[in-house]
Design an enzyme around this catalytic site. Sequence first.
Site, PDB file in Angstrom:
ATOM      1  N   ASP A 190     -27.746 -47.278 -48.457  1.00 23.68           N
ATOM      2  CA  ASP A 190     -29.036 -46.682 -48.082  1.00 23.68           C
ATOM      3  C   ASP A 190     -29.766 -47.584 -47.092  1.00 23.68           C
ATOM      4  OD1 ASP A 190     -31.836 -45.411 -48.563  1.00 23.68           O
ATOM      5  OD2 ASP A 190     -30.542 -44.179 -49.839  1.00 23.68           O
ATOM      6  N   ASP A 191     -31.070 -47.424 -47.030  1.00 26.90           N
ATOM      7  CA  ASP A 191     -31.962 -48.104 -46.088  1.00 26.90           C
ATOM      8  C   ASP A 191     -31.786 -49.632 -46.142  1.00 26.90           C
ATOM      9  OD1 ASP A 191     -34.044 -48.566 -44.377  1.00 26.90           O
ATOM     10  OD2 ASP A 191     -35.536 -47.472 -45.555  1.00 26.90           O
ATOM     11  N   ARG A 244     -45.481 -44.178 -43.042  1.00 25.22           N
ATOM     12  CA  ARG A 244     -44.922 -45.129 -44.011  1.00 25.22           C
ATOM     13  C   ARG A 244     -44.882 -46.555 -43.448  1.00 25.22           C
ATOM     14  NH1 ARG A 244     -38.693 -45.112 -46.162  1.00 25.22           N
ATOM     15  NH2 ARG A 244     -39.062 -46.319 -48.048  1.00 25.22           N
ATOM     16  N   LYS A 281     -26.450 -39.988 -44.948  1.00 26.29           N
ATOM     17  CA  LYS A 281     -27.700 -39.563 -45.600  1.00 26.29           C
ATOM     18  C   LYS A 281     -28.767 -39.585 -44.516  1.00 26.29           C
ATOM     19  CE  LYS A 281     -30.978 -40.881 -49.256  1.00 26.29           C
ATOM     20  NZ  LYS A 281     -31.214 -41.685 -50.454  1.00 26.29           N
ATOM     21  N   TRP A 282     -29.249 -38.421 -44.131  1.00 26.87           N
ATOM     22  CA  TRP A 282     -30.180 -38.262 -43.003  1.00 26.87           C
ATOM     23  C   TRP A 282     -31.577 -38.079 -43.578  1.00 26.87           C
ATOM     24  CZ3 TRP A 282     -28.707 -36.144 -37.715  1.00 26.87           C
ATOM     25  CH2 TRP A 282     -29.825 -35.794 -36.960  1.00 26.87           C
ATOM     26  N   ASP A 283     -32.403 -39.101 -43.422  1.00 28.03           N
ATOM     27  CA  ASP A 283     -33.726 -39.108 -44.054  1.00 28.03           C
ATOM     28  C   ASP A 283     -34.805 -38.725 -43.042  1.00 28.03           C
ATOM     29  OD1 ASP A 283     -35.596 -39.577 -46.041  1.00 28.03           O
ATOM     30  OD2 ASP A 283     -34.921 -41.617 -46.477  1.00 28.03           O
ATOM     31  N   ASN A 333     -39.097 -39.321 -43.207  1.00 24.61           N
ATOM     32  CA  ASN A 333     -40.172 -39.710 -44.123  1.00 24.61           C
ATOM     33  C   ASN A 333     -41.572 -39.614 -43.532  1.00 24.61           C
ATOM     34  OD1 ASN A 333     -38.738 -40.612 -46.594  1.00 24.61           O
ATOM     35  ND2 ASN A 333     -37.737 -41.999 -45.170  1.00 24.61           N
ATOM     36  N   CYS A 352     -32.137 -35.537 -46.575  1.00 23.12           N
ATOM     37  CA  CYS A 352     -33.103 -36.197 -47.441  1.00 23.12           C
ATOM     38  C   CYS A 352     -34.397 -36.242 -46.648  1.00 23.12           C
ATOM     39  CB  CYS A 352     -32.612 -37.607 -47.769  1.00 23.12           C
ATOM     40  SG  CYS A 352     -33.789 -38.553 -48.732  1.00 23.12           S
ATOM     41  N   ASP A 365     -37.048 -37.981 -55.008  1.00 19.68           N
ATOM     42  CA  ASP A 365     -36.979 -39.419 -55.274  1.00 19.68           C
ATOM     43  C   ASP A 365     -37.220 -39.705 -56.750  1.00 19.68           C
ATOM     44  OD1 ASP A 365     -36.319 -40.268 -52.796  1.00 19.68           O
ATOM     45  OD2 ASP A 365     -38.354 -40.762 -52.172  1.00 19.68           O
TER      46      ASP A 365
HETATM   47  C1  DGJ Z   1     -36.739 -41.943 -48.946  1.00 17.85           C
HETATM   48  C2  DGJ Z   1     -35.565 -41.359 -49.672  1.00 17.85           C
HETATM   49  O1  DGJ Z   1     -35.958 -40.215 -50.356  1.00 17.85           O
HETATM   50  C3  DGJ Z   1     -34.958 -42.382 -50.594  1.00 17.85           C
HETATM   51  O2  DGJ Z   1     -33.882 -41.833 -51.294  1.00 17.85           O
HETATM   52  C4  DGJ Z   1     -34.502 -43.572 -49.814  1.00 17.85           C
HETATM   53  O3  DGJ Z   1     -33.442 -43.211 -48.959  1.00 17.85           O
HETATM   54  C5  DGJ Z   1     -35.661 -44.124 -49.004  1.00 17.85           C
HETATM   55  N1  DGJ Z   1     -36.301 -43.126 -48.215  1.00 17.85           N
HETATM   56  C6  DGJ Z   1     -35.202 -45.230 -48.106  1.00 17.85           C
HETATM   57  O4  DGJ Z   1     -36.208 -45.731 -47.330  1.00 17.85           O
END
Ligand code: DGJ
Length: 735
Positions: free
Chosen positions: A351-352, A431, A467-469, A471, A517, A539
């Site tokens: 992940d991140d 964020r 995993k393409w986020d 936020n 995501c 989450d």
């Molecule tokens: C938000 C995602 O929903 C989480 O699962 C995780 O990937 C974080 N971002 C990482 O910054």
Amino acid sequence: MKKLILASAFALTLSLCAYAQVTVSGDRVSVNTENNSLIINARVGQAPGFLHFGARLSDADADALRFAGSRSLNAYPVYGQGEVREEAMEVTHGDGNMSLDLVVEGVSTDSAKDADIACITLKDKVYDFWVKLYYKAFRDVDMIEAWTEIINGEKKPVLLRKFDSAFLPVRTGDVWVSHLYGTWANEGRLVEEPLQRGMLRIENKDGVRNSHTSHAEIMLSLDGKPSENTGAVIGAALCYSGNYHIDIITNDSDYHRIFAGICADNSTLTLAPGESFRTPELALTYSDEGLSGASRNFHRWARAHKVAHGDRERKILLNSWEGVYFNINEPGMDQMMADIASMGGELFVMDDGWFGDKYPRLNDTSSLGDWVVDKNKLPNGIQGLVDAADRHGISFGIWIEPEMANTVSELYEKHPDWIINAAGRDVVKGRGGSQVILDMGNPAVQDFVFGIVDGLMTKYPRINYIKWDANMTVGSHGSSYLPADRQSELYIRYHQGLAAVCDRIRAKYPDLTIQACASGGGRANYGILPWFDEFWVSDNTDALQRIYMQWGTSYFFPSITMASHISAVPNHTVYRVTPLKFRIDVAMSGRLGMELQPKDMTPEEIAQCKQAIADYKSVRPVVQFGDIYRLVSPYDNLGIASLMYCSRDKSEAVFYWWRIENFYDSHPPRVKMAGLDPDRMYRVEELDKAPGRPLSFEGRSFSGSFLMNVGLEMPSGFSRELMGYSSRVLHLIAE
Ligand code: DGJ
């Protein structure tokens, strides 16, 4: 095959297989699937009339609609000439005229690989302005997609102020709506309410993601209070990734009037002469088998037509986020890979936290946009990890957030004009106090975003999963790419740009698995899923809250799309402590994965997860491709929740039972199963077996009829195992 038919007295049937067909008989257009019909009156020179959507009608019965006293409503009401209620379309012509008067010009039919399509062409009586109403009926599933194409044939630009995908009238009665609401960490919560006078508006204006606070899907129970396995239900899903609205208007009319489409608030669209615009599809289904019946229709359609790799089994994975957060390093990743491999998992996702050179990603305050590996954390780069995954015999996946940047990044230093923000105003940051959104409507940004995936995949072709986020929400309206008179198109251009990038990715990397995501479950929608294999439901991985969220989400989305992970306790969002078995049994009802640090687990816990993974593999085809039957809703406050999946041929089923409340002297109901063959015998085997005495029915056989009319009594009592969050998963195998 394409045919243009000026509606007239002859009948034509398009039918390439047993089911879907479009028939045009006189003025009547019937759009049919195996069990559904949508019928429209399309008399040339008149407004199109909506006659029926619901159970499949034979041609003779469709004819009978004329004499049944049924009222015909305008199938696509428009503003400004004669229509005084809410309408689907509002425009301003180049000369300032704000009215529309659309009438049928003709009907054409077409057949695609998997569906038959009717197109009713409407033209304004005065202006050279056209709207085509499309209805696509699938041959293998009960789903009809409706959308419009809007064409400006005028000499001046036309401003579109409202441009819905479709209008659906539903006869009033005791009609209830089921829809999903929520927020970050509480997505997909179900609400059921009777339709009352007034307008129910379901909408989203996030700009980037659209399913945290509301969902673009609804179900309407036509026979009163919603019931899972009986009653007539209409389901509707707007297939769009951006801002949307679904309005349900109940007033003095005999019909609830439902409009769905792109939310045009602050989002008007200009069509230049000769330009056209296609709205997103509104997918419609009807079932007389209750809410679960409508869900099964959505799931079959999704797997066959609307989700990437809908026919491919999903891998069991470990994702690093809750295990290490930003503390990525090579030995740590290697250990996690070894651990998930030893438990029988098939994929590891980093992940991140793995990227950034000048600004290393140590937390969420920097680095988005700088998609180069942080050599301090990963001296052997991504290749080192891909090789390690190979050594452990599993696949490797990686997290990215490609539509975003931080103001603290090399990307932002180079391209400050690439972000979405109103000109001349302070940059609105999200964020980490520094996150900003890239302007996906800008082709240079599209190239950059495509390049992130392309760069990774070219250098490391063995990356199996992304995993393409996403936020951040649009907090300041402005694009330095769009001209001043097109600023209102920012939201729509964003999602067109995203779609264009996804098209390019899928053209080059058709096999790649991609998760949508978006701060958890912000992208659970059918606008995004055609390119994505699944979404991160939330989450919040607390098993109890997940039962509620996954229950609601399952109304519209199949289990293969619902990433559902076993996490550690106390849970990182709600700090609840639940038994590992309960966490496993909830996660096993979706696309199973893990979201924890395996090295913190005891050997017993590792062994339990290993067994559960093996068990899940043994029923994976049933869970991932079976028909859902929801049995006892957590929202009914009966102390338990229960659902099951049955294979299409009813030879196997997986039954889930979760105790969600723990009150002394409470008596949860005995659950009657559904979806089985009443005449077959089913052997019962417990999965993820609880320690202690085996269930009284373990290894025994019962008829489908017994299981559906009487059911099995789950053990109760006052032991640690049976109170609290106890749960059972049963595998039923036909003999
Ligand atoms: C938000 C995602 O929903 C989480 O699962 C995780 O990937 C974080 N971002 C990482 O910054």
